[in-house]
Enzyme design. Structure first.
Site, PDB file in Angstrom:
ATOM      1  N   LYS A 187       0.837  -1.202   0.000  1.00  0.00           N
ATOM      2  CA  LYS A 187       0.000   0.000   0.000  1.00  0.00           C
ATOM      3  C   LYS A 187       0.874   1.256   0.000  1.00  0.00           C
ATOM      4  CE  LYS A 187      -3.805  -2.415   2.345  1.00  0.00           C
ATOM      5  NZ  LYS A 187      -4.831  -2.368   3.424  1.00  0.00           N
ATOM      6  N   GLU A 189      -9.768 -10.630  -7.358  1.00  0.00           N
ATOM      7  CA  GLU A 189      -8.723  -9.605  -7.243  1.00  0.00           C
ATOM      8  C   GLU A 189      -7.567  -9.803  -8.228  1.00  0.00           C
ATOM      9  OE1 GLU A 189      -7.659  -9.591  -3.089  1.00  0.00           O
ATOM     10  OE2 GLU A 189      -9.596  -8.748  -2.498  1.00  0.00           O
ATOM     11  N   ASN A 206      -1.935   0.207   6.821  1.00  0.00           N
ATOM     12  CA  ASN A 206      -1.383  -1.045   7.335  1.00  0.00           C
ATOM     13  C   ASN A 206      -0.528  -1.806   6.316  1.00  0.00           C
ATOM     14  OD1 ASN A 206      -3.436  -1.999   5.766  1.00  0.00           O
ATOM     15  ND2 ASN A 206      -4.597  -2.956   7.409  1.00  0.00           N
ATOM     16  N   HIS A 244      -1.818  -5.574   1.574  1.00  0.00           N
ATOM     17  CA  HIS A 244      -3.096  -6.261   1.349  1.00  0.00           C
ATOM     18  C   HIS A 244      -2.813  -7.680   0.892  1.00  0.00           C
ATOM     19  CE1 HIS A 244      -7.008  -7.343  -0.319  1.00  0.00           C
ATOM     20  NE2 HIS A 244      -6.325  -7.819  -1.354  1.00  0.00           N
ATOM     21  N   TYR A 267     -12.175  -2.268  -3.639  1.00  0.00           N
ATOM     22  CA  TYR A 267     -12.668  -2.433  -2.266  1.00  0.00           C
ATOM     23  C   TYR A 267     -14.198  -2.344  -2.182  1.00  0.00           C
ATOM     24  CZ  TYR A 267      -8.179  -2.469   0.294  1.00  0.00           C
ATOM     25  OH  TYR A 267      -6.960  -2.820   0.833  1.00  0.00           O
TER      26      TYR A 267
END
Ligand code: ATP
Ligand code: MG
Length: 143
Positions: free
Chosen positions: A11, A128, A114, A117, A51
């Protein structure tokens, strides 16, 4: 055990912290392999589409803003039980609850920023992986 493919994203906070190499190294040391990889800066529409399962969550708009705040590294990771093993290496969503030695414990800022993913199951992986990669962009290492 089966050879699986899973979608992982370093990320924007992970790219910013210069831990791309460290994260890929952790996958490789766990005998997981990069089958496809690219750096992208997602548009709002691309992040919302990725998402969409979280579209009704209170954190959705903030998450989309974060995921579009800078470039990400998107990767297909392949190996024995790759889906669950990538999740184990990542650690819990909230880094304050992530086990020592996990990617989120070691690098994440907070529950949103965080660092990484990973697809949370086979159904998510099958949505995905093709969201970001066409068949021709992936190495056929399991065949
Ligand atoms: P990911 O889907 O990114 O691998 P995850 O499966 O551990 O993470 P999800 O519940 O799917 O967690 O949430 C997706 C992402 O939304 C989280 O990784 C995080 O960036 C953000 N997020 C989740 N919960 C919160 C929250 N309570 N507040 C802010 N952001 C959150
Ligand atoms: Mg998730």
């Amino acid at each position: 055990m089966a050879i699986e493919r899973t979608l992982s994203i370093i990320k924007p906070d992970g790219v910013e912290k210069d831990v791309i190499g460290e994260i890929i190294s952790r996958f490789e040391k766990a005998d997981l392999h990069v089958a496809a990889m690219k750096m992208i800066h997602m548009s709002k529409e691309q992040a919302e589409g990725f998402y969409y399962v979280h579209k009704d969550k209170p954190f959705f708009n903030s998450l989309v803003e974060f995921m579009t705040s800078g470039p990400c590294v998107v990767m297909v990771i392949e190996g024995e039980d790759a889906i669950s093993r990538v999740r184990e290496l990542m650690g819990a969503t909230d880094p304050s609850k992530a086990a020592p030695g996990t990617i989120r414990h070691d690098f994440a800022t907070d529950i949103e920023k965080n660092t990484i993913h990973g697809s949370d199951g086979p159904e998510a992986a099958s949505f995905e992986v093709p969201y970001f990669f066409s068949k021709i962009e992936m190495v056929n290492s399991e065949e």
